[in-house]
Design an enzyme around this catalytic site. Sequence first.
Site, PDB file in Angstrom:
ATOM      1  N   PRO A  12     -26.147 -37.575  25.395  1.00 56.72           N
ATOM      2  CA  PRO A  12     -25.823 -36.314  26.072  1.00 56.72           C
ATOM      3  C   PRO A  12     -24.312 -36.088  26.048  1.00 56.72           C
ATOM      4  CG  PRO A  12     -26.325 -38.006  27.691  1.00 56.72           C
ATOM      5  CD  PRO A  12     -26.554 -38.625  26.340  1.00 56.72           C
ATOM      6  N   ASP A  50     -20.197 -39.757  26.491  1.00 56.47           N
ATOM      7  CA  ASP A  50     -21.621 -39.954  26.775  1.00 56.47           C
ATOM      8  C   ASP A  50     -21.811 -39.804  28.288  1.00 56.47           C
ATOM      9  OD1 ASP A  50     -24.181 -40.898  27.233  1.00 56.47           O
ATOM     10  OD2 ASP A  50     -24.017 -42.596  25.867  1.00 56.47           O
ATOM     11  N   HIS A  51     -22.510 -38.742  28.677  1.00 51.09           N
ATOM     12  CA  HIS A  51     -22.614 -38.439  30.110  1.00 51.09           C
ATOM     13  C   HIS A  51     -23.470 -39.450  30.866  1.00 51.09           C
ATOM     14  CE1 HIS A  51     -21.926 -36.179  33.582  1.00 51.09           C
ATOM     15  NE2 HIS A  51     -22.164 -34.955  33.155  1.00 51.09           N
ATOM     16  N   ARG A  52     -24.214 -40.307  30.161  1.00 49.69           N
ATOM     17  CA  ARG A  52     -24.960 -41.362  30.846  1.00 49.69           C
ATOM     18  C   ARG A  52     -24.034 -42.411  31.431  1.00 49.69           C
ATOM     19  NH1 ARG A  52     -28.604 -43.398  26.067  1.00 49.69           N
ATOM     20  NH2 ARG A  52     -26.507 -43.302  25.166  1.00 49.69           N
TER      21      ARG A  52
END
Length: 545
Positions: A338, A514-516
């Site tokens: 993401p 990476d939004h995680r």
Amino acid sequence: MSDSTDIIIPDLGDFSDVEVIEVLVSAGDTVAREDGLISLETDKATMDVPAPADGVIESIKVKVGDRVSSGDSIGRMQGGTEATAAPPAESSDDAASVAADEPEPEAASAAAEPAGEQTVVVPDIGDFDDVEVIEVLVSAGDEIKVEDSLITLETDKATMDVPSTVAGTVKSVSVAVGDKVSKGAAVLIVDAVAAAPTSKAAPAEKKPAAAKAPPTAKAESAEKTSKAVVPSELPPIDEAGFSTAHASPSVRKLARELGVNLTQVKGSGDKSRILHDDVKAFVKSVMSGQSSVEGAAASLPQVPKVDFAKFGEIDSQPLTRIQKISGPRLQASWINLPHVTQHDLADITELEARRQTLKGAAKERGISLTPLAFVMKACISALREFPKVNASLSNDGSALVYKKYYHLGFAADTDQGLVVPVIKDADQMDVYELAAQLGELSKAARDGKLKGDQMQGASFTVSSLGGIGGTAFTPIVNAPEVAILGVSRSSIQPIWNGEAFEPKLMLPLSFSYDHRVIDGAYAVRFTTFLSQALNDVDAMLQAIP
């Protein structure tokens, strides 16, 4: 009972001279009842021949490539009985049930029973009781045939279908998803047009579905290819690779239902055999974003296929080797991560002024002191302050791996495409050493002389387009890294100092992450710190202790 008995090929229906594609045991092996001994393959199905009882393999007489038929002896074992070792009528390739040591009274006769209302029950499923129903495949009013799957059961070791022993119309279904059933439990009531003898179920279908479904992972339930249904939203199966995968019929069935190409699954069973748990683990890994699916774009809406030559002259040029390699990797990263991009501006007015005074002396030493060397130096300080940016997710997605090293990759533009050389231990270098490494690796990239280890191990990557132009862009994270910094061309901009506008040289920064792993607040703090580091030229020019 005898101490040593023959191992007999069960009833294969209308098939004979079936090829042995795998021998799973050897003399001296201890096996449990229903463990797979050999795998056979016809032009329609793959099947396992299970052990008829607990015991020790005395000898195996067949090898890969041999051909066998119903009733053939393939070896001997100690601990079995003749009754269980060779029951052709009970050992047919039933795709969903496990045969009992002794036939049920109604299965002992080869004659068909009269038509009429009949109850289909759960067959012998070995040592398992209270097995969960995970799917009900039919409903009242459905027309069914002998061997059609009715319900799916799941133990901790295997998934198995319960097939119909009669043909007719379903009057009522006695179980629901989540129910627990055991041998003999009623599944449904059928208004039968004819009752088929269970001993000849496979010939009634005119094809073997596979060997019996075992209570162990080795001897899996059979795959009924005629019943395999792939929902339209799942990616298509790579049939060529799928057919050569080292997996039993029931594993193939599960893979088809989940839309998994077995060629991408690593087997954990004997001889790398793919088990049910391997398929499930693969799906979980993909769903958590820890693995990418080759050809995943096949499950996405397809772009139109156009014959461009219809509209005018064209020239088709093949992709370069680098493009063929980097393209799928970038696509996999874009699909699985993401992405979010944080844009910022850094004041490099003082940095550029100092660089201009230093680059002459650096050039005399054979070093091109580019702005990118300063950017990478500032990145080291920012990575130390914000360690998540220098980390990666673990393979199973359950942990964050913090790296104690700082290996910086940088995107290098070549005639063959984009490559990413890596400066190892960049934190141990001053600006001049970083600049020297940038020059050497960039030249090697342009000349096509980069070695494999010079493009591996990066913990963070910088992509600079400043020498070309642009005001901002959204770089794609080079997974398994969790972030990448994009640098565009600097420009003079009016910056308000509280009293008046001042001309400042501003450098656009594009930080994709990476939004995680990284949230927006962490990202903007990173770019803010990086901007401050770029403005502190004295700190960047300090010698490495």
